[in-house]
Design a protein around this motif. Structure first.
Motif, PDB file in Angstrom:
ATOM      1  N   ASP A  37      15.711  -2.111   3.657  1.00  0.00           N
ATOM      2  CA  ASP A  37      14.147  -2.008   4.239  1.00  0.00           C
ATOM      3  C   ASP A  37      13.292  -1.758   3.038  1.00  0.00           C
ATOM      4  N   ILE A  38      11.938  -2.182   3.189  1.00  0.00           N
ATOM      5  CA  ILE A  38      11.022  -2.106   2.032  1.00  0.00           C
ATOM      6  C   ILE A  38      10.110  -1.234   2.524  1.00  0.00           C
ATOM      7  N   LEU A  39       9.588  -0.096   2.089  1.00  0.00           N
ATOM      8  CA  LEU A  39       8.519   0.719   2.402  1.00  0.00           C
ATOM      9  C   LEU A  39       7.221  -0.001   1.811  1.00  0.00           C
ATOM     10  N   ALA A  40       7.323  -0.272   0.744  1.00  0.00           N
ATOM     11  CA  ALA A  40       6.014  -0.851   0.114  1.00  0.00           C
ATOM     12  C   ALA A  40       6.223  -1.917  -0.796  1.00  0.00           C
ATOM     13  N   HIS A  41       5.430  -3.051  -0.997  1.00  0.00           N
ATOM     14  CA  HIS A  41       5.432  -3.898  -1.927  1.00  0.00           C
ATOM     15  C   HIS A  41       4.425  -3.699  -3.249  1.00  0.00           C
ATOM     16  N   GLN A  42       5.037  -3.980  -4.145  1.00  0.00           N
ATOM     17  CA  GLN A  42       4.193  -4.013  -5.495  1.00  0.00           C
ATOM     18  C   GLN A  42       2.922  -4.859  -5.036  1.00  0.00           C
ATOM     19  N   ALA A  47      -1.150   4.632   0.104  1.00  0.00           N
ATOM     20  CA  ALA A  47      -1.902   5.926   0.690  1.00  0.00           C
ATOM     21  C   ALA A  47      -1.247   6.773   1.395  1.00  0.00           C
ATOM     22  N   LYS A  48       0.133   7.225   0.953  1.00  0.00           N
ATOM     23  CA  LYS A  48       0.893   7.872   1.427  1.00  0.00           C
ATOM     24  C   LYS A  48       1.786   8.474   0.753  1.00  0.00           C
ATOM     25  N   LEU A  49       2.660   9.683   0.842  1.00  0.00           N
ATOM     26  CA  LEU A  49       3.744  10.006   0.303  1.00  0.00           C
ATOM     27  C   LEU A  49       4.873  10.035   1.353  1.00  0.00           C
ATOM     28  N   TRP A  50       6.062  10.047   0.344  1.00  0.00           N
ATOM     29  CA  TRP A  50       7.363  10.043   1.202  1.00  0.00           C
ATOM     30  C   TRP A  50       8.220  11.329   0.770  1.00  0.00           C
ATOM     31  N   LEU A  79      10.167  13.562  -4.024  1.00  0.00           N
ATOM     32  CA  LEU A  79       9.117  12.713  -2.961  1.00  0.00           C
ATOM     33  C   LEU A  79       8.527  11.694  -4.111  1.00  0.00           C
ATOM     34  N   PHE A  80       7.866  10.817  -3.480  1.00  0.00           N
ATOM     35  CA  PHE A  80       7.385   9.761  -4.063  1.00  0.00           C
ATOM     36  C   PHE A  80       6.131   9.146  -3.344  1.00  0.00           C
ATOM     37  N   GLY A  81       5.302   8.263  -4.065  1.00  0.00           N
ATOM     38  CA  GLY A  81       4.327   7.504  -3.139  1.00  0.00           C
ATOM     39  C   GLY A  81       2.918   8.025  -4.069  1.00  0.00           C
ATOM     40  N   ALA A  82       1.876   7.859  -3.465  1.00  0.00           N
ATOM     41  CA  ALA A  82       0.644   7.699  -3.948  1.00  0.00           C
ATOM     42  C   ALA A  82       0.139   9.060  -4.012  1.00  0.00           C
ATOM     43  N   PHE A  83      -0.240   9.647  -5.160  1.00  0.00           N
ATOM     44  CA  PHE A  83      -0.769  11.029  -5.458  1.00  0.00           C
ATOM     45  C   PHE A  83      -1.218  11.229  -7.074  1.00  0.00           C
ATOM     46  N   PRO A  84      -2.472  11.921  -7.030  1.00  0.00           N
ATOM     47  CA  PRO A  84      -2.988  12.684  -5.991  1.00  0.00           C
ATOM     48  C   PRO A  84      -3.815  11.910  -5.141  1.00  0.00           C
ATOM     49  N   GLN A  85      -4.163  10.544  -5.659  1.00  0.00           N
ATOM     50  CA  GLN A  85      -5.060   9.893  -4.542  1.00  0.00           C
ATOM     51  C   GLN A  85      -4.300   8.556  -4.281  1.00  0.00           C
ATOM     52  N   GLU A  86      -5.176   7.578  -3.604  1.00  0.00           N
ATOM     53  CA  GLU A  86      -4.598   6.275  -3.226  1.00  0.00           C
ATOM     54  C   GLU A  86      -4.462   5.515  -4.492  1.00  0.00           C
ATOM     55  N   ARG A  87      -3.427   4.625  -4.708  1.00  0.00           N
ATOM     56  CA  ARG A  87      -3.494   3.907  -5.789  1.00  0.00           C
ATOM     57  C   ARG A  87      -2.715   2.650  -5.622  1.00  0.00           C
ATOM     58  N   ILE A  88      -2.870   1.470  -6.364  1.00  0.00           N
ATOM     59  CA  ILE A  88      -1.913   0.459  -6.136  1.00  0.00           C
ATOM     60  C   ILE A  88      -0.545   0.403  -6.341  1.00  0.00           C
ATOM     61  N   ILE A 104       3.608  11.239   5.032  1.00  0.00           N
ATOM     62  CA  ILE A 104       2.373  12.113   5.039  1.00  0.00           C
ATOM     63  C   ILE A 104       1.352  11.308   4.198  1.00  0.00           C
ATOM     64  N   PRO A 105       0.071  11.151   4.755  1.00  0.00           N
ATOM     65  CA  PRO A 105      -0.997  10.355   3.989  1.00  0.00           C
ATOM     66  C   PRO A 105      -1.435  11.114   2.715  1.00  0.00           C
ATOM     67  N   THR A 106      -1.605  10.504   1.638  1.00  0.00           N
ATOM     68  CA  THR A 106      -2.166  11.312   0.515  1.00  0.00           C
ATOM     69  C   THR A 106      -3.167  12.009   0.610  1.00  0.00           C
ATOM     70  N   ALA A 107      -4.136  11.607   1.450  1.00  0.00           N
ATOM     71  CA  ALA A 107      -5.430  12.445   1.759  1.00  0.00           C
ATOM     72  C   ALA A 107      -4.940  13.795   2.333  1.00  0.00           C
ATOM     73  N   LYS A 108      -3.995  13.700   3.490  1.00  0.00           N
ATOM     74  CA  LYS A 108      -3.584  15.126   3.909  1.00  0.00           C
ATOM     75  C   LYS A 108      -2.912  16.003   3.003  1.00  0.00           C
TER      76      LYS A 108
END
Length: 217
Positions: A37-42, A47-50, A79-88, A104-108
């Motif tokens: 499964d693909i959680l996100a594509h390049q 906009a979230k963290l896992w 954990l991984f994902g967009a932090f501390p803000q949304e990013r490509i 969890i959404p990055t903003a939360k």
């Protein structure tokens, strides 16, 4: 995993109180994913963290030669994902075997860190461990043979329990070690013949950790 188990796990991950962990749990969504499964594509907007509870995810990129390369991988307690803000997103995020995460959404998450200092302190320790793991992998790619990298990845994934359940997919393990599937298969088969590991459909078990560590060269 029920709510009380998730809260206890989060309290351990972040070295925080049950009350603080409950706030994290309330802001997250439990999700389960299957192999490949693909959680996100390049190129996506992240906009979230896992937060990984079980399983592994690989961050894969396409190299200039058109081949898939492993950027890094994340397992339980990471954990991984967009932090501390949304990013490509700079890589595809691909599930290895199966994966259970809290999303969890990055903003939360940013808001929680502003409210709860101990959660931020725990997060800094998690990110510090992950940073050291990335450096270890970079050093391994430079100094170890292909077989040595395979064996190092086995030790890393097995952790203190000397067990990987379900057993690792050889192609994914080889990608983690930056080598070919054929090399990975030969390396694993050699370990089985020597009785250093044992595997079946349910798990891969390290029988002699000391012998395996001697092969990490």
């Amino acid at each position: 995993m029920n709510a009380s188990e998730r809260i206890a796990t989060l309290a351990s991950f972040f070295s925080c109180s049950q009350e603080e962990a409950a706030k994290i749990d309330a802001a997250t969504r439990l999700a389960h994913y299957r192999h490949k499964d693909i959680l996100a594509h390049q190129g996506d907007l992240g906009a979230k963290l896992w937060i990984v509870l079980a399983g592994r995810a690989q961050l894969q990129i396409i190299g200039i030669d058109g081949q898939t390369k492993l950027l890094t991988a994340h397992g339980p307690g990471e954990l991984f994902g967009a932090f501390p803000q949304e990013r490509i997103v700079i890589s595809d995020v691909v599930v290895q075997n199966r994966l259970s995460v809290l999303e969890i959404p990055t903003a939360k998450m940013t808001a929680l860190l502003q409210e709860e200092a101990r959660i931020g302190s725990g997060l800094s320790r998690i990110l510090g461990r992950q940073y050291n793991a990335v450096l270890d992998r970079m050093a391994a790619r430079i100094t170890l043979t292909a077989n040595g990298r395979i064996y190092a990845e086995l030790l890393h994934e097995a952790g203190d329990n000397d067990r990987i359940s379900p057993p690792p997919v050889i192609a994914a393990l080889a990608l983690s070690a930056q080598t070919t599937r054929e090399t990975g298969s030969r390396a694993i088969n050699a370990l089985e013949r020597r009785g250093i590991i044992r595997r079946d459909e349910e798990r891969l078990e390290i029988i002699s950790r000391s012998l395996l560590e001697e092969l990490v060269v």
